[in-house]
Design a protein around this motif. Structure first.
Motif, PDB file in Angstrom:
ATOM      1  N   LEU A   1       0.826  -1.206   0.000  1.00 36.17           N
ATOM      2  CA  LEU A   1       0.000   0.000   0.000  1.00 36.17           C
ATOM      3  C   LEU A   1       0.859   1.254   0.000  1.00 36.17           C
ATOM      4  O   LEU A   1       0.475   2.282  -0.567  1.00 36.17           O
ATOM      5  CB  LEU A   1      -0.937   0.011   1.207  1.00 36.17           C
ATOM      6  CG  LEU A   1      -2.120  -0.961   1.159  1.00 36.17           C
ATOM      7  CD1 LEU A   1      -2.874  -0.930   2.484  1.00 36.17           C
ATOM      8  CD2 LEU A   1      -3.059  -0.626   0.007  1.00 36.17           C
ATOM      9  N   ALA A   2       2.019   1.183   0.641  1.00 33.05           N
ATOM     10  CA  ALA A   2       2.906   2.341   0.706  1.00 33.05           C
ATOM     11  C   ALA A   2       3.587   2.626  -0.627  1.00 33.05           C
ATOM     12  O   ALA A   2       4.091   3.735  -0.834  1.00 33.05           O
ATOM     13  CB  ALA A   2       3.963   2.128   1.785  1.00 33.05           C
ATOM     14  N   SER A   3       3.594   1.651  -1.540  1.00 33.83           N
ATOM     15  CA  SER A   3       4.337   1.814  -2.789  1.00 33.83           C
ATOM     16  C   SER A   3       3.464   1.773  -4.038  1.00 33.83           C
ATOM     17  O   SER A   3       3.911   2.202  -5.104  1.00 33.83           O
ATOM     18  CB  SER A   3       5.416   0.731  -2.905  1.00 33.83           C
ATOM     19  OG  SER A   3       4.829  -0.567  -2.918  1.00 33.83           O
ATOM     20  N   GLU A   4       2.234   1.245  -3.917  1.00 32.44           N
ATOM     21  CA  GLU A   4       1.375   1.107  -5.094  1.00 32.44           C
ATOM     22  C   GLU A   4       0.329   2.221  -5.140  1.00 32.44           C
ATOM     23  O   GLU A   4       0.097   2.927  -4.155  1.00 32.44           O
ATOM     24  CB  GLU A   4       0.668  -0.251  -5.080  1.00 32.44           C
ATOM     25  CG  GLU A   4       1.610  -1.441  -5.087  1.00 32.44           C
ATOM     26  CD  GLU A   4       2.314  -1.650  -6.411  1.00 32.44           C
ATOM     27  OE1 GLU A   4       2.018  -0.907  -7.367  1.00 32.44           O
ATOM     28  OE2 GLU A   4       3.165  -2.542  -6.498  1.00 32.44           O
ATOM     29  N   HIS A   5      -0.345   2.341  -6.285  1.00 29.91           N
ATOM     30  CA  HIS A   5      -1.354   3.382  -6.467  1.00 29.91           C
ATOM     31  C   HIS A   5      -2.541   2.818  -7.254  1.00 29.91           C
ATOM     32  O   HIS A   5      -2.425   1.820  -7.961  1.00 29.91           O
ATOM     33  CB  HIS A   5      -0.769   4.582  -7.222  1.00 29.91           C
ATOM     34  CG  HIS A   5       0.424   5.189  -6.547  1.00 29.91           C
ATOM     35  ND1 HIS A   5       0.317   6.071  -5.498  1.00 29.91           N
ATOM     36  CD2 HIS A   5       1.760   5.009  -6.771  1.00 29.91           C
ATOM     37  CE1 HIS A   5       1.527   6.418  -5.098  1.00 29.91           C
ATOM     38  NE2 HIS A   5       2.422   5.800  -5.850  1.00 29.91           N
ATOM     39  N   GLY A   6      -3.685   3.486  -7.128  1.00 28.32           N
ATOM     40  CA  GLY A   6      -4.847   3.193  -7.956  1.00 28.32           C
ATOM     41  C   GLY A   6      -5.320   1.760  -7.870  1.00 28.32           C
ATOM     42  O   GLY A   6      -5.550   1.206  -6.800  1.00 28.32           O
ATOM     43  N   GLU A   7      -5.490   1.147  -9.030  1.00 26.36           N
ATOM     44  CA  GLU A   7      -6.034  -0.211  -9.105  1.00 26.36           C
ATOM     45  C   GLU A   7      -5.119  -1.227  -8.427  1.00 26.36           C
ATOM     46  O   GLU A   7      -5.595  -2.246  -7.926  1.00 26.36           O
ATOM     47  CB  GLU A   7      -6.253  -0.604 -10.577  1.00 26.36           C
ATOM     48  CG  GLU A   7      -7.466   0.050 -11.206  1.00 26.36           C
ATOM     49  CD  GLU A   7      -8.754  -0.297 -10.469  1.00 26.36           C
ATOM     50  OE1 GLU A   7      -9.032  -1.493 -10.261  1.00 26.36           O
ATOM     51  OE2 GLU A   7      -9.487   0.642 -10.089  1.00 26.36           O
ATOM     52  N   ALA A   8      -3.825  -0.961  -8.403  1.00 31.04           N
ATOM     53  CA  ALA A   8      -2.912  -1.880  -7.723  1.00 31.04           C
ATOM     54  C   ALA A   8      -3.232  -1.933  -6.237  1.00 31.04           C
ATOM     55  O   ALA A   8      -3.192  -3.008  -5.618  1.00 31.04           O
ATOM     56  CB  ALA A   8      -1.461  -1.451  -7.944  1.00 31.04           C
ATOM     57  N   GLN A   9      -3.565  -0.783  -5.640  1.00 29.54           N
ATOM     58  CA  GLN A   9      -3.966  -0.768  -4.237  1.00 29.54           C
ATOM     59  C   GLN A   9      -5.268  -1.539  -4.035  1.00 29.54           C
ATOM     60  O   GLN A   9      -5.440  -2.239  -3.022  1.00 29.54           O
ATOM     61  CB  GLN A   9      -4.140   0.657  -3.734  1.00 29.54           C
ATOM     62  CG  GLN A   9      -2.836   1.397  -3.495  1.00 29.54           C
ATOM     63  CD  GLN A   9      -3.055   2.767  -2.889  1.00 29.54           C
ATOM     64  OE1 GLN A   9      -4.191   3.211  -2.727  1.00 29.54           O
ATOM     65  NE2 GLN A   9      -1.972   3.447  -2.570  1.00 29.54           N
ATOM     66  N   GLN A  10      -6.195  -1.428  -4.964  1.00 30.03           N
ATOM     67  CA  GLN A  10      -7.463  -2.138  -4.852  1.00 30.03           C
ATOM     68  C   GLN A  10      -7.249  -3.647  -4.875  1.00 30.03           C
ATOM     69  O   GLN A  10      -7.904  -4.390  -4.141  1.00 30.03           O
ATOM     70  CB  GLN A  10      -8.406  -1.715  -5.986  1.00 30.03           C
ATOM     71  CG  GLN A  10      -8.907  -0.291  -5.877  1.00 30.03           C
ATOM     72  CD  GLN A  10      -9.704  -0.051  -4.601  1.00 30.03           C
ATOM     73  OE1 GLN A  10     -10.601  -0.827  -4.267  1.00 30.03           O
ATOM     74  NE2 GLN A  10      -9.362   1.001  -3.879  1.00 30.03           N
ATOM     75  N   ALA A  11      -6.333  -4.117  -5.698  1.00 23.76           N
ATOM     76  CA  ALA A  11      -6.029  -5.549  -5.729  1.00 23.76           C
ATOM     77  C   ALA A  11      -5.446  -6.009  -4.390  1.00 23.76           C
ATOM     78  O   ALA A  11      -5.735  -7.118  -3.926  1.00 23.76           O
ATOM     79  CB  ALA A  11      -5.052  -5.854  -6.869  1.00 23.76           C
ATOM     80  N   VAL A  12      -4.626  -5.167  -3.762  1.00 21.85           N
ATOM     81  CA  VAL A  12      -4.085  -5.487  -2.437  1.00 21.85           C
ATOM     82  C   VAL A  12      -5.223  -5.676  -1.436  1.00 21.85           C
ATOM     83  O   VAL A  12      -5.233  -6.642  -0.654  1.00 21.85           O
ATOM     84  CB  VAL A  12      -3.121  -4.380  -1.965  1.00 21.85           C
ATOM     85  CG1 VAL A  12      -2.730  -4.594  -0.504  1.00 21.85           C
ATOM     86  CG2 VAL A  12      -1.874  -4.341  -2.834  1.00 21.85           C
TER      87      VAL A  12
END
Length: 249
Positions: free
Chosen positions: A124-135
């Motif tokens: 979460l500290a390194s990803e953004h947008g849809e990548a965060q949603q997948a997390v």
């Protein structure tokens, strides 16, 4: 009874409460002991070594003792790693914390879930947008599985019949996985549910489900949120309501 001592335990602070003018009560998630309540005496004093360390979403090593419902924090060190998330990532991290507070019983260890949480907050500290949603979707699936409320995703729950890879199915709180009806807003193909089940059984389930969720957020999110809402007793999550309020502004 001898005082129980725990040393150098991997942990994260989920929430903190004022206990007195100088002390805090912490709700922490530990790898080998699950959720534990600790009193951090003097932690609010400017001179306290606890003050700069006891932050949420940061990997810690804690030492504590006692046999009561609330134990005493003896030592705390930052374990290193990522910087503190900001913005939407910070709110997403608080959302994960609230899920753990709502769904995990005290003193119930979930080491695999702890490892998934550690991976999630780092991403979460390194990803953004849809990548965060997948997390978030990946962690939600693992949390539901760990707490025993996620049905098998490769069969219809009521009949145990294998899924048709081309047919559409929905995950509902009281019925599990069933065929999609005409009035259902969201569903996934049987092949997609089967892929999620296979990912959950992987030797590295968090990363496997992360990849499986990468393009499913639009349909998967409302189904998992409904299931989580149901098992949280129907009460609205504070972080979810805060996000809605911010979006309304």
């Amino acid at each position: 009874m001898a005082t129980r001592r725990v040393l150098d335990e991997p942990a994260y602070v989920l929430h903190r409460y004022d206990w007195s003018e100088s002390s805090l009560i912490l709700d922490v998630f530990t790898r080998r002991h699950g959720r534990v309540a600790l009193v951090a005496k003097g932690a609010k004093r400017p001179s306290s070594g606890f003050r700069p360390v006891l932050l949420p979403l940061q990997a810690l090593r804690l030492s504590f003792g006692g046999d009561g419902e609330i134990r005493t924090l003896k030592g705390a060190e930052w374990a290193g790693g990522h910087v503190m998330p900001t913005g939407g990532a910070l709110l997403a991290g608080y959302y994960l914390n609230e899920l753990l507070l709502r769904l995990l019983a005290r003193e119930d260890a979930h080491p695999e879930l702890f490892d998934a949480y550690a991976q999630a907050v780092a991403l979460l500290a390194s990803e953004h947008g849809e990548a965060q949603q997948a997390v978030l979707r990946s962690f939600e699936l693992l949390l539901l599985r760990e707490t025993g409320v996620l049905p098998a995703l490769d069969a219809e729950t009521a009949t145990l019949a294998p899924l048709d890879p081309a047919a559409q199915y929905v995950l509902v709180p009281e019925g599990g996985l069933r065929a999609r009806h005409g009035d259902d807003r969201a569903g996934l193909a049987g092949a997609q549910w089967q892929a999620l089940q296979q990912a959950l059984q992987d030797a590295a389930p968090f990363m496997a489900t992360l990849h499986a969720c990468a393009h499913l957020n639009g349909a998967l999110k409302p189904q998992l949120r409904n299931l989580l809402h149901y098992h949280c007793g129907g009460a609205a999550l504070h972080t979810r309501q805060l996000l809605l309020d911010l979006q309304a502004l």
